[in-house]
Design an enzyme around this catalytic site. Structure first.
Site, short mmCIF file in Angstrom:
data_model
loop_
_atom_site.label_atom_id
_atom_site.label_comp_id
_atom_site.label_asym_id
_atom_site.label_seq_id
_atom_site.Cartn_x
_atom_site.Cartn_y
_atom_site.Cartn_z
N TRP A 93 0.83 -1.21 0.00
CA TRP A 93 0.00 0.00 0.00
C TRP A 93 0.86 1.26 0.00
CZ3 TRP A 93 -4.38 -1.31 -1.82
CH2 TRP A 93 -4.87 -2.59 -1.56
N ASP A 112 -2.06 6.98 6.18
CA ASP A 112 -3.08 6.08 5.64
C ASP A 112 -3.44 5.14 6.79
OD1 ASP A 112 -4.59 4.08 4.51
OD2 ASP A 112 -3.16 3.57 2.93
N LYS A 120 -12.99 -1.32 7.24
CA LYS A 120 -12.43 -2.28 8.19
C LYS A 120 -12.87 -1.98 9.62
CE LYS A 120 -8.70 -2.57 4.95
NZ LYS A 120 -8.62 -3.88 4.29
#
Lengths: 356, 356
Positions: free
Chosen positions: B101, B168, B192
């Protein structure tokens, strides 16, 4: 008890879609998980994505060159993504200016190349669709907004041009029969006729992609979504599921042909009342009237509030007009039942008699 | 019957969120309309949007300079939107490379300016968090990925730097206490720990915006979303509603402090078993172990399939590891009950005894 929902969008959905989704929120297909809890890279969700994309292809009868994508961001993101992917810095794209949404699209395109506004009805507050315009054969594409929610106008015939046609169909996709293959790119926020807010459908011919030289950020490059089967990143799972259910319903009703018939019937009922009832008056050139958004005003504007209150008691919701036109706007999207229009028309008749 | 859902995301949600949402799909707050059928510019939805944004602010204890936005597009879109809004063409941003990511974020940033990769654990397949790195005071910002789902690493202490910090937090937001005010920009796909797929939360300090000279497309410019109260265009209504419900649940549980306690307890139970059980082995440096995603392998890889099948019979879902690490990954997000971890640990114990 359901109200008569004339909202301009987000808007009414078929009951069976809502019931099915309500159950899937607790347990999806017997998985022991909610539709919100399943991984997007599981066979469970892949089946949803595949069915949704295939239904779009089938219902729009798209040629093989088309790819069907479900993307984040709303049609507003397409205003920039279209020119970013198609228009060279020194190229020119043609746009027909039919109101607020066209203008937003034009504004973004100007950041990527030249824009030729080939036609506009701005001088009369967008109450008709321009019919005389020239599009240079050198233009990269011609962009039109097929239906204009705010003003209640709709393209009845597609323009005949020699350049690729791009259509923002957010407010009338699959509400009528149309030769979708006349287009090279079609986009639509799904929340009016084919789903709920949260995802945008893009149908694009592969043959028009990859022709600009600019570097495009990964998530804004259509080719990356094509390559990844519309799953470049975590997709808006639930919105795609709702679109899939809505498209299933649409197919079971008889597809675009059946929708056209129903929508014409609904629109005719309401426009006839507007034309006959001495209290009301349409705002749009008759030949360009939208079957999706019916705009009308009162000759005595001082009665508008009273009429609104009166309809509210009849459980009629969402008919206040957009501030730039005033009066009323009744949106008659695919899932709005004919009966709701009957209730509105009865209310107009009754109100008119009361005031006579 | 619910399964034990260890999915890496989209993932498990609190039951009460699902039940409430299931009802709202049929009738939202007695409106006679589904949550999917209400206009986004109605008081009904405005209340949802306000409550969601206020809950983020309250739960993260954000200073006044922060604006909380709900945006389309997923964290993947933030990979480009962050540098597009913050980084000048001739400026440099620092990134710590902790895996897939981070790398995607680095790739997009390079399109807008220079990137200094100030630290990386690539040489050991990202099984730890880099601790020694220098960030130039001239750097525009430092970007970190606070939790790395694929490798199971997590920043335990925030880096002390003199430049704005960008995080992030897609996979660990509000799963633990943190001084969120150390950041200048925080983004997180909500699917999530604070909702379901379809929307991204961005908390950004207004003071860092408006400093780049490049022209930014309308929908990608944070300032336009700030100005429009996160309603520049039709927002993903349902995803914001689910996030609001999840945040309410989170607050009622006791907020980030309570989540931290619960998540530590869940992680400790599982890591203890991994460390004690001769069949299993953790893949990550102990001091950097994630409390969200627990990665582990077997010394005898030939047993992995058998163990997967065995856990499946126990209704354990989603523990197959990412292909780049192999083995297993159990995700223990906020809504995963402690009991699910107990079931997994029991299965590990039993399987180990059977094989002894």
């Amino acid at each position: 008890m359901k109200v008569h929902n004339f909202n301009a969008g987000p808007s009414v959905l078929p009951n069976e879609v809502l019931y099915k989704a309500s159950k899937a929120l607790i347990d999806f297909e017997g998985s022991g998980m909610s539709i919100l809890e399943i991984g997007h890279r599981t066979p469970l969700f892949q089946a949803v994505m595949d069915e949704a994309r295939n239904l779009v292809r089938e219902l729009m009868q798209l040629e093989d060159d088309f790819e069907v994508l479900y993307l984040h961001g709303g049609a507003t993101q397409q205003f920039l993504q279209v020119p970013m992917n198609l228009l060279e810095n020194d190229g020119t794209a043609s746009y027909i200016d039919t109101g607020v949404w066209s203008n937003k699209a034009i504004k973004e395109a100007k950041q990527f190349g030249f824009v030729d506004v080939a036609g506009s009805s701005k001088e009369s507050n967008y109450n008709y669709i321009p019919k005389q315009f020239n599009v240079s054969p050198k233009s990269t594409y011609l962009h039109i907004t097929t239906n204009n929610t705010i003003y209640g106008t709709q393209w009845q015939q597609l323009p005949e041009v020699d350049v690729p046609l791009v259509g923002d169909m957010s407010s009338d996709i699959l509400s009528r029969q149309m030769d979708f293959n006349k287009f090279s790119l079609i986009y639509a926020g799904v929340q009016k006729n084919m789903g709920a807010a949260g995802v945008t459908m893009v149908a694009v011919r592969k043959s028009i992609l990859g022709k600009v030289t600019r570097k495009i950020p990964t998530i804004l490059d259509y080719r990356n979504h094509v390559e990844n089967g519309s799953m470049l990143n975590t997709p808006p799972v639930f919105s795609i599921y709702i679109s899939m259910l809505t498209l299933r319903w649409l197919r079971d009703q008889g597809g675009a042909a059946a929708m056209e018939k129903l929508n014409e019937k609904k629109a005719a009922l309401l426009y006839d009342e507007i034309d006959q009832n001495p209290l009301f008056r349409g705002t749009v050139a008759k030949e360009d009237r939208s079957r999706m958004n019916v705009c009308f005003i009162m000759d005595k504007p001082e009665l508008e509030d009273e009429f609104l209150k009166f309809t509210k008691k009849e459980d009629i919701v969402g008919i206040k007009g957009h501030r730039s036109v005033g009066g009323f706007r009744a949106s008659l999207y695919n899932a709005l039942p004919y009966e709701s229009v009957e209730v509105l028309v009865e209310a107009m008749k009754y109100f008119s008699l009361k005031k006579a």
